[in-house]
Structures are given as C-alpha cells and as structure tokens.
Design a protein around this motif. Structure first.
Motif, mmCIF file in Angstrom:
data_model
loop_
_atom_site.group_PDB
_atom_site.id
_atom_site.type_symbol
_atom_site.label_atom_id
_atom_site.label_comp_id
_atom_site.label_asym_id
_atom_site.label_seq_id
_atom_site.Cartn_x
_atom_site.Cartn_y
_atom_site.Cartn_z
ATOM 1 N N ASP A 185 0.865 -1.178 0.000
ATOM 2 C CA ASP A 185 0.000 0.000 0.000
ATOM 3 C C ASP A 185 0.903 1.230 0.000
ATOM 4 O O ASP A 185 1.448 1.616 1.031
ATOM 5 C CB ASP A 185 -0.903 0.001 1.229
ATOM 6 N N LEU A 186 1.105 1.815 -1.158
ATOM 7 C CA LEU A 186 2.048 2.919 -1.309
ATOM 8 C C LEU A 186 1.593 4.211 -0.622
ATOM 9 O O LEU A 186 2.389 5.132 -0.440
ATOM 10 C CB LEU A 186 2.297 3.194 -2.796
ATOM 11 N N GLU A 217 4.838 -1.496 -5.686
ATOM 12 C CA GLU A 217 3.695 -2.284 -5.220
ATOM 13 C C GLU A 217 4.025 -3.758 -5.018
ATOM 14 O O GLU A 217 3.448 -4.416 -4.167
ATOM 15 C CB GLU A 217 2.514 -2.158 -6.190
ATOM 16 N N ASP A 218 4.966 -4.272 -5.813
ATOM 17 C CA ASP A 218 5.319 -5.690 -5.670
ATOM 18 C C ASP A 218 6.385 -5.926 -4.600
ATOM 19 O O ASP A 218 6.822 -7.052 -4.386
ATOM 20 C CB ASP A 218 5.761 -6.282 -7.013
ATOM 21 N N LEU A 253 10.526 0.083 4.283
ATOM 22 C CA LEU A 253 9.171 0.238 4.825
ATOM 23 C C LEU A 253 8.186 0.111 3.674
ATOM 24 O O LEU A 253 8.233 0.928 2.762
ATOM 25 C CB LEU A 253 8.991 1.596 5.502
ATOM 26 N N PRO A 254 7.355 -0.889 3.664
ATOM 27 C CA PRO A 254 7.206 -1.923 4.667
ATOM 28 C C PRO A 254 8.253 -3.016 4.483
ATOM 29 O O PRO A 254 8.964 -3.060 3.485
ATOM 30 C CB PRO A 254 5.812 -2.464 4.405
ATOM 31 N N THR A 255 8.294 -3.928 5.457
ATOM 32 C CA THR A 255 9.144 -5.110 5.408
ATOM 33 C C THR A 255 8.241 -6.330 5.450
ATOM 34 O O THR A 255 7.284 -6.370 6.216
ATOM 35 C CB THR A 255 10.120 -5.127 6.607
ATOM 36 N N LEU A 256 8.540 -7.298 4.614
ATOM 37 C CA LEU A 256 7.754 -8.526 4.546
ATOM 38 C C LEU A 256 8.162 -9.452 5.696
ATOM 39 O O LEU A 256 9.316 -9.871 5.797
ATOM 40 C CB LEU A 256 7.982 -9.221 3.206
ATOM 41 N N TYR A 316 4.300 -2.217 8.326
ATOM 42 C CA TYR A 316 4.576 -0.808 8.041
ATOM 43 C C TYR A 316 5.161 -0.068 9.248
ATOM 44 O O TYR A 316 5.674 1.030 9.105
ATOM 45 C CB TYR A 316 3.295 -0.110 7.583
ATOM 46 N N ASP A 317 5.047 -0.653 10.417
ATOM 47 C CA ASP A 317 5.565 -0.039 11.644
ATOM 48 C C ASP A 317 6.606 -0.991 12.222
ATOM 49 O O ASP A 317 6.275 -2.083 12.685
ATOM 50 C CB ASP A 317 4.426 0.210 12.642
#
Length: 166
Positions: free
Chosen positions: A32-33, A60-61, A148-151, A158-159
């Motif tokens: 979610d950009l 996005e990917d 950010l974000p990290t999978l 995102y946090d």
C-alpha cells in the motif's frame, strides 16, 4: 493380480489427490504505497543523534530501488532484509556524509534511549547514528538500511521496531 494392480493404482491416485489439495499457496499482498509507516529505534542510551535518510523507493510488488540521486554510488539494495546488506549501509552512509546530504529528520534520543520516526511514507531508509560518548565510554553504532514496509511471515509490516547493537 490385475485387480490388485488396479487397487494399488487407485489408492496411489487418491493419496496424490489428497496431498495435492493440502498444498497452500501464499499470495503476497501488494504494498500500500499510500499507507503511513514508522520506525521506532531503541539505542539504549540518551543523547545519541539518530538521523534518517530516505534513500530509496518501494514498488507495489515490494521490490526496492535507490532514489535517482544515489544511483551514482553504485550500491545495490538487493536482499535488503539480510545482514549481508551491512556493507551497503556503511558505504551509503560514507557517501552521504562526504556529499553533505541533509537527513530527512534527526532525533536526539531521550532518557529512554528511543528515537521514533513516524508519519513516514513507504520507502527505503538509512538510519545513521552519531557516535556518542556516554558514561565515559565511546559508543560506535553501525548504520542500518530498512525497507518500509518489510515482509514478515508473508505480511507487510509498516511499523517497525529496531533494537540497535553497538
């Protein structure tokens, strides 16, 4: 014997069908950009300058790339989630200091030893620390690259929380 072979083949096909239905397929969600993100950094000492530089973007990917102005440094952000990227973080920090690039934000850690960067946009950030002298001991902190974000476990976080070692 023919009936036995047919039964064995039938049982084998049933087993194959059952196991093939139990395979789980994980589809990674899109990034979610537009979502706000944050980094909470625990340094553990008061009075340390913690600087945040936005050095890259996230698509996005989930793929990452350096911002255009930093591509001249020839640093790769591949495999950003592993410790093998420590060399890239150190090199990038060296270039940013040499070229006098201003950080996005600098926070001095308070008595709790934390620096919290909130309301960030999705991207790749370098966290840099000014070595500080606390308790008459010189502390050296390694720079850190964070996406950010990290999978994490198939979900984008995102946090993030970072406990920095010195």
């Amino acid at each position: 014997m023919n009936k036995i072979n047919k039964k064995i083949i039938c049982i084998a096909l049933i087993i194959i069908c059952v196991f093939s239905m139990s395979v789980q397929i994980y589809a990674v969600e899109k990034v979610d950009l537009k979502k706000d993100a944050s980094i909470s950094v625990e340094v553990g000492k008061e009075g340390i300058n913690v600087s945040l530089f936005e050095v890259g973007s996230v698509s996005e990917d989930g793929s990452v790339s350096l911002k255009e102005e930093f591509k001249k440094y020839g640093i790769s952000l591949e495999d950003i989630s592993t410790g093998s990227n420590q060399a890239a973080a150190k090199a990038l920090e060296t270039y940013l200091i040499r070229d006098k690039v201003a950080p996005l934000k600098t926070i001095i850690t308070g008595s709790n030893g934390w620096a919290i960067f909130d309301s960030l946009k999705v991207g790749v950030y370098l966290i840099s620390y000014e070595s500080g002298k606390t308790d008459n001991v010189r502390k050296a902190f390694n720079p850190t690259l964070i996406s950010l974000p990290t999978l994490i476990d198939g979900n984008y976080e995102y946090d993030l929380y970072a406990n920095i070692k010195h």
